[in-house]
Design a protein around this motif. Structure first.
Motif, PDB file in Angstrom:
ATOM      1  N   MET A   1      89.814-109.717 -34.492  1.00 56.47           N
ATOM      2  CA  MET A   1      89.916-109.889 -35.938  1.00 56.47           C
ATOM      3  C   MET A   1      91.295-110.431 -36.313  1.00 56.47           C
ATOM      4  SD  MET A   1      87.975-109.499 -38.441  1.00 56.47           S
ATOM      5  CE  MET A   1      88.302-109.991 -40.078  1.00 56.47           C
ATOM      6  N   GLU A   2      92.354-109.879 -35.711  1.00 55.11           N
ATOM      7  CA  GLU A   2      93.699-110.354 -36.004  1.00 55.11           C
ATOM      8  C   GLU A   2      93.878-111.795 -35.547  1.00 55.11           C
ATOM      9  OE1 GLU A   2      96.771-107.762 -34.575  1.00 55.11           O
ATOM     10  OE2 GLU A   2      95.732-105.985 -35.305  1.00 55.11           O
ATOM     11  N   GLN A   3      93.298-112.103 -34.401  1.00 58.41           N
ATOM     12  CA  GLN A   3      93.378-113.466 -33.868  1.00 58.41           C
ATOM     13  C   GLN A   3      92.753-114.450 -34.868  1.00 58.41           C
ATOM     14  OE1 GLN A   3      94.797-114.633 -31.180  1.00 58.41           O
ATOM     15  NE2 GLN A   3      94.059-116.733 -31.366  1.00 58.41           N
ATOM     16  N   PHE A   4      91.589-114.074 -35.393  1.00 60.83           N
ATOM     17  CA  PHE A   4      90.891-114.928 -36.373  1.00 60.83           C
ATOM     18  C   PHE A   4      91.740-115.091 -37.626  1.00 60.83           C
ATOM     19  CE2 PHE A   4      88.008-115.411 -39.982  1.00 60.83           C
ATOM     20  CZ  PHE A   4      87.366-116.587 -39.610  1.00 60.83           C
ATOM     21  N   GLN A   5      92.347-114.006 -38.080  1.00 62.62           N
ATOM     22  CA  GLN A   5      93.172-114.047 -39.290  1.00 62.62           C
ATOM     23  C   GLN A   5      94.385-114.964 -39.080  1.00 62.62           C
ATOM     24  OE1 GLN A   5      91.909-112.551 -41.904  1.00 62.62           O
ATOM     25  NE2 GLN A   5      93.514-113.249 -43.273  1.00 62.62           N
ATOM     26  N   LYS A   6      95.029-114.861 -37.919  1.00 59.36           N
ATOM     27  CA  LYS A   6      96.180-115.717 -37.634  1.00 59.36           C
ATOM     28  C   LYS A   6      95.765-117.188 -37.593  1.00 59.36           C
ATOM     29  CE  LYS A   6      98.953-112.423 -35.014  1.00 59.36           C
ATOM     30  NZ  LYS A   6      99.521-112.087 -33.703  1.00 59.36           N
ATOM     31  N   GLU A   7      94.630-117.445 -36.970  1.00 55.88           N
ATOM     32  CA  GLU A   7      94.123-118.808 -36.877  1.00 55.88           C
ATOM     33  C   GLU A   7      93.838-119.368 -38.270  1.00 55.88           C
ATOM     34  OE1 GLU A   7      90.397-121.055 -34.657  1.00 55.88           O
ATOM     35  OE2 GLU A   7      91.012-119.071 -33.960  1.00 55.88           O
ATOM     36  N   LYS A   8      93.255-118.537 -39.128  1.00 55.51           N
ATOM     37  CA  LYS A   8      92.940-118.943 -40.495  1.00 55.51           C
ATOM     38  C   LYS A   8      94.217-119.263 -41.280  1.00 55.51           C
ATOM     39  CE  LYS A   8      90.103-117.419 -44.375  1.00 55.51           C
ATOM     40  NZ  LYS A   8      89.286-116.336 -44.905  1.00 55.51           N
ATOM     41  N   GLU A   9      95.234-118.416 -41.144  1.00 60.52           N
ATOM     42  CA  GLU A   9      96.508-118.650 -41.832  1.00 60.52           C
ATOM     43  C   GLU A   9      97.165-119.929 -41.325  1.00 60.52           C
ATOM     44  OE1 GLU A   9      98.846-115.141 -41.298  1.00 60.52           O
ATOM     45  OE2 GLU A   9      97.537-113.916 -42.561  1.00 60.52           O
ATOM     46  N   GLU A  10      97.090-120.161 -40.020  1.00 59.57           N
ATOM     47  CA  GLU A  10      97.680-121.362 -39.429  1.00 59.57           C
ATOM     48  C   GLU A  10      97.009-122.622 -39.975  1.00 59.57           C
ATOM     49  OE1 GLU A  10      97.625-123.394 -35.079  1.00 59.57           O
ATOM     50  OE2 GLU A  10      98.136-121.259 -35.131  1.00 59.57           O
ATOM     51  N   VAL A  11      95.686-122.601 -40.059  1.00 57.73           N
ATOM     52  CA  VAL A  11      94.952-123.757 -40.582  1.00 57.73           C
ATOM     53  C   VAL A  11      95.282-123.973 -42.054  1.00 57.73           C
ATOM     54  CG1 VAL A  11      92.640-124.605 -41.144  1.00 57.73           C
ATOM     55  CG2 VAL A  11      93.093-123.655 -38.892  1.00 57.73           C
ATOM     56  N   ASP A  12      95.345-122.896 -42.826  1.00 59.65           N
ATOM     57  CA  ASP A  12      95.688-123.024 -44.250  1.00 59.65           C
ATOM     58  C   ASP A  12      97.088-123.613 -44.425  1.00 59.65           C
ATOM     59  OD1 ASP A  12      93.264-122.027 -45.046  1.00 59.65           O
ATOM     60  OD2 ASP A  12      93.997-119.980 -45.406  1.00 59.65           O
ATOM     61  N   LYS A  13      98.031-123.121 -43.630  1.00 59.85           N
ATOM     62  CA  LYS A  13      99.407-123.612 -43.721  1.00 59.85           C
ATOM     63  C   LYS A  13      99.469-125.086 -43.335  1.00 59.85           C
ATOM     64  CE  LYS A  13     104.067-122.898 -42.059  1.00 59.85           C
ATOM     65  NZ  LYS A  13     104.837-122.583 -40.883  1.00 59.85           N
ATOM     66  N   GLY A  14      98.795-125.460 -42.262  1.00 60.62           N
ATOM     67  CA  GLY A  14      98.780-126.853 -41.824  1.00 60.62           C
ATOM     68  C   GLY A  14      98.184-127.765 -42.871  1.00 60.62           C
ATOM     69  N   CYS A  15      97.108-127.324 -43.490  1.00 57.77           N
ATOM     70  CA  CYS A  15      96.442-128.124 -44.534  1.00 57.77           C
ATOM     71  C   CYS A  15      97.363-128.294 -45.745  1.00 57.77           C
ATOM     72  CB  CYS A  15      95.137-127.449 -44.925  1.00 57.77           C
ATOM     73  SG  CYS A  15      94.079-128.469 -45.956  1.00 57.77           S
ATOM     74  N   ARG A  16      98.029-127.226 -46.154  1.00 58.71           N
ATOM     75  CA  ARG A  16      98.950-127.305 -47.298  1.00 58.71           C
ATOM     76  C   ARG A  16     100.111-128.243 -46.991  1.00 58.71           C
ATOM     77  NH1 ARG A  16      98.516-121.503 -47.612  1.00 58.71           N
ATOM     78  NH2 ARG A  16     100.466-121.476 -46.471  1.00 58.71           N
ATOM     79  N   ASP A  17     100.693-128.128 -45.783  1.00 59.35           N
ATOM     80  CA  ASP A  17     101.810-128.997 -45.406  1.00 59.35           C
ATOM     81  C   ASP A  17     101.390-130.463 -45.409  1.00 59.35           C
ATOM     82  OD1 ASP A  17     103.468-126.833 -45.119  1.00 59.35           O
ATOM     83  OD2 ASP A  17     103.336-126.743 -42.922  1.00 59.35           O
ATOM     84  N   CYS A  18     100.219-130.727 -44.871  1.00 59.57           N
ATOM     85  CA  CYS A  18      99.731-132.100 -44.803  1.00 59.57           C
ATOM     86  C   CYS A  18      99.538-132.667 -46.211  1.00 59.57           C
ATOM     87  CB  CYS A  18      98.428-132.149 -44.011  1.00 59.57           C
ATOM     88  SG  CYS A  18      97.848-133.797 -43.707  1.00 59.57           S
ATOM     89  N   LYS A  19      98.958-131.882 -47.108  1.00 59.69           N
ATOM     90  CA  LYS A  19      98.752-132.347 -48.492  1.00 59.69           C
ATOM     91  C   LYS A  19     100.084-132.591 -49.190  1.00 59.69           C
ATOM     92  CE  LYS A  19      94.215-130.360 -49.262  1.00 59.69           C
ATOM     93  NZ  LYS A  19      93.380-129.452 -50.024  1.00 59.69           N
TER      94      LYS A  19
END
Length: 138
Positions: A1-19
């Motif tokens: 569950m923690e692994q999934f949460q970290k992965e989700k945060e990483e993707v969100d951060k990457g998407c925000r940075d790219c935008k």
């Protein structure tokens, strides 16, 4: 569950940075379009290429986010996936220690009360006297 949460945060951060980077690049392109000079044309082409690259990267991040959403829907239900903390703050109700007032303090408090509400006290005193007279006559 923690692994999934970290992965989700990483993707969100990457998407925000790219935008954010894409928005900055487009802003610079608009500025260069307004200042149309020889040096700015080569810079404009470079920024356009960078914008294209950032758009591809943004689509890639959005694809990863969509994959995560699908993965989240297929995850089995358990306590971790169903419930989330509303807040994590503990508060203890502790009564403050009340100090006994001295006679002088009590007298001063009473005196200020009487001064503050003198009109109301007199009014209710008259009502009480009227009430007592009505009861005794009746």
């Amino acid at each position: 569950m923690e692994q999934f949460q970290k992965e989700k945060e990483e993707v969100d951060k990457g998407c925000r940075d790219c935008k954010r980077k894409l928005a900055e690049c487009q802003k610079k392109m608009k500025e260069l379009e307004l200042s149309s000079s020889e040096g700015s044309k080569s810079e404009l082409q470079r920024l356009q290429a960078e914008a294209q690259q950032l758009k591809k990267e943004e689509k890639n991040w959005e694809g990863k986010a969509e994959t995560l959403r699908k993965k989240e829907k297929t995850m089995p239900w358990n306590v971790d996936t169903l419930s989330k903390d509303g807040f994590s703050k503990s508060v203890f109700n502790v009564k403050p220690e009340q100090q006994e007032e001295s006679e002088e303090q009590k007298e001063k408090k009473h005196k200020t009360f009487v001064e503050k509400y003198e009109k109301q006290i007199k009014h209710f005193g008259k009502l009480e006297a009227e009430f007592a007279r009505v009861i005794s006559s009746g």
